[in-house]
Design an enzyme around this catalytic site. Structure first.
Site, PDB file in Angstrom:
ATOM      1  N   LYS A 164       0.720  -1.534  -0.125  1.00 20.44           N
ATOM      2  CA  LYS A 164       0.501  -0.264  -0.432  1.00 20.44           C
ATOM      3  C   LYS A 164       0.836   1.707  -0.109  1.00 20.44           C
ATOM      4  O   LYS A 164       1.028   2.139  -0.560  1.00 20.44           O
ATOM      5  CB  LYS A 164      -1.357   0.419   1.587  1.00 20.44           C
ATOM      6  CG  LYS A 164      -1.592   0.696   1.661  1.00 20.44           C
ATOM      7  CD  LYS A 164      -3.051   1.365  -0.020  1.00 20.44           C
ATOM      8  CE  LYS A 164      -3.899   2.432   0.617  1.00 20.44           C
ATOM      9  NZ  LYS A 164      -4.776   3.252  -0.099  1.00 20.44           N
ATOM     10  N   LYS A 232      -1.107  12.269   5.361  1.00 22.32           N
ATOM     11  CA  LYS A 232      -1.014  11.002   6.425  1.00 22.32           C
ATOM     12  C   LYS A 232       0.471   9.810   5.408  1.00 22.32           C
ATOM     13  O   LYS A 232       1.203   9.050   5.939  1.00 22.32           O
ATOM     14  CB  LYS A 232      -2.204   9.842   6.726  1.00 22.32           C
ATOM     15  CG  LYS A 232      -2.545   9.382   8.017  1.00 22.32           C
ATOM     16  CD  LYS A 232      -3.704   8.071   7.842  1.00 22.32           C
ATOM     17  CE  LYS A 232      -3.612   7.350   6.836  1.00 22.32           C
ATOM     18  NZ  LYS A 232      -4.345   6.437   6.571  1.00 22.32           N
TER      19      LYS A 232
END
Ligand code: NAD
Length: 283
Positions: A164, A232
């Site tokens: 990811k 983030k």
């Protein structure tokens, strides 16, 4: 949990933009889902009053929470109240480091971050990158099939989060370079629309050029995937690179451009709003 057939009792924590439709698909697939979120929501299953209540009798415990701190806050409740042999699947995007720590503390743990966004969740066509033990991956098959279409086991604990991170690295960096290409072509007075069409058809082509070149040229930055969330994720990417002891200079630079976008007040815009930052460098 057997493959496919029996109804599985699922405790689902985190019913936000992504979690709510995912939990809904699990209900539609015939599973017995008890959900919990800090904000009460309807998702088609039973809503519990606490994490403890949601996971008490669960065969499978799922979290879909914003980031590391929320996962770390909920996890001890799961450890304290879920049946010892329950399978734990964390769909959240968090650091590989935290994912590994969770796997050390709970025997059957899969990190399973997703890509595909809100629409992918709504349509149950998410891509899921999974880290953990092959037997647990196999057991989770019916769960993954209910929410996604591309599902890959990519290694042991934390591996899904590394993939990811790699995904977000390439997406962020590509946006930065497409933004520079637009700024260059427009400043030079060439037809940027035609130019991007050529880029999209050649070796420089990408899914981002395919889907986003028109909206970027029009300065339409409605989200999509917000700068805040990508900020983030850049933190996760840099942490992952540090943990793996590798240098990712392009990633570091991209992280700074995304940080600038946020600092300039564009956190709630789509990540293609990196164009605003790149434009600002030459004004
Ligand atoms: P969100 O903020 O919409 O949902 C998170 C939910 O968790 C919220 O409803 C919140 O109330 C709940 N929550 C927070 N702390 C809690 C606690 N202690 N106990 C119970 N519930 C709690 O976020 P989202 O967009 O659904 O994203 C979830 C994860 O998926 C994130 O890690 C994100 O990076 C990732 N992701 C998001 C997208 C996207 O397009 N939104 C795409 C891919 C991956």
């Amino acid at each position: 949990m057997d493959q496919g057939v029996r109804v599985v009792k699922i405790g689902f924590i985190g019913l936000g933009i992504m979690g709510r439709p995912m939990a809904g698909h699990l209900v539609k697939a015939g599973h017995d889902v008890t959900g919990f979120d800090l904000n009460p929501v309807e998702f088609g299953g039973a809503f519990a009053g606490s994490v403890a209540e949601a996971v008490r009798d669960a065969d499978v415990v799922i979290t879909m929470l914003p980031a590391d701190p929320q996962v770390e806050a909920v996890f001890p409740e799961i450890v304290a109240h879920a049946p010892q042999d329950a399978l734990y699947i964390d769909f959240s995007t968090i650091t590989p480091r935290t994912a590994r720590r969770l796997a050390e503390r709970w025997k059957r743990t899969l990190d399973a971050p997703v890509s595909g966004g809100e629409k992918g969740a709504a349509d149950a066509v998410l891509s899921i990158m999974v880290g953990g033990a092959p037997a647990d991956f196999e057991a989770a098959g019916p769960i993954f099939a209910a929410v996604g279409t591309t599902v890959e086991l990519v290694g042991g604990p934390g591996s899904g989060q590394y993939v990811k991170a790699a995904n977000q690295l390439v997406v962020g960096g590509t946006y930065a370079l497409v933004a520079e290409a637009i700024v260059l072509m427009e400043a030079a007075g060439v037809d940027a629309r035609a130019g991007l069409d050529v880029l999209a058809g050649g070796l420089a082509g990408s899914r981002i050029l395919e889907l986003k070149r028109a909206s970027m040229l029009a300065r339409d930055f409605r989200p999509g995937f917000r700068i805040d969330l990508h900020h983030k994720d850049m933190g996760i990417i840099l942490d992952a690179a540090r943990g793996a002891e590798v240098a990712i200079p392009m990633g570091a630079l991209t992280a700074q451009l995304i940080a600038a976008a946020r600092a300039q007040g564009h956190g709630s815009l789509d990540h293609s709003a990196l164009l605003k930052v790149v434009e600002g460098l030459s004004r």
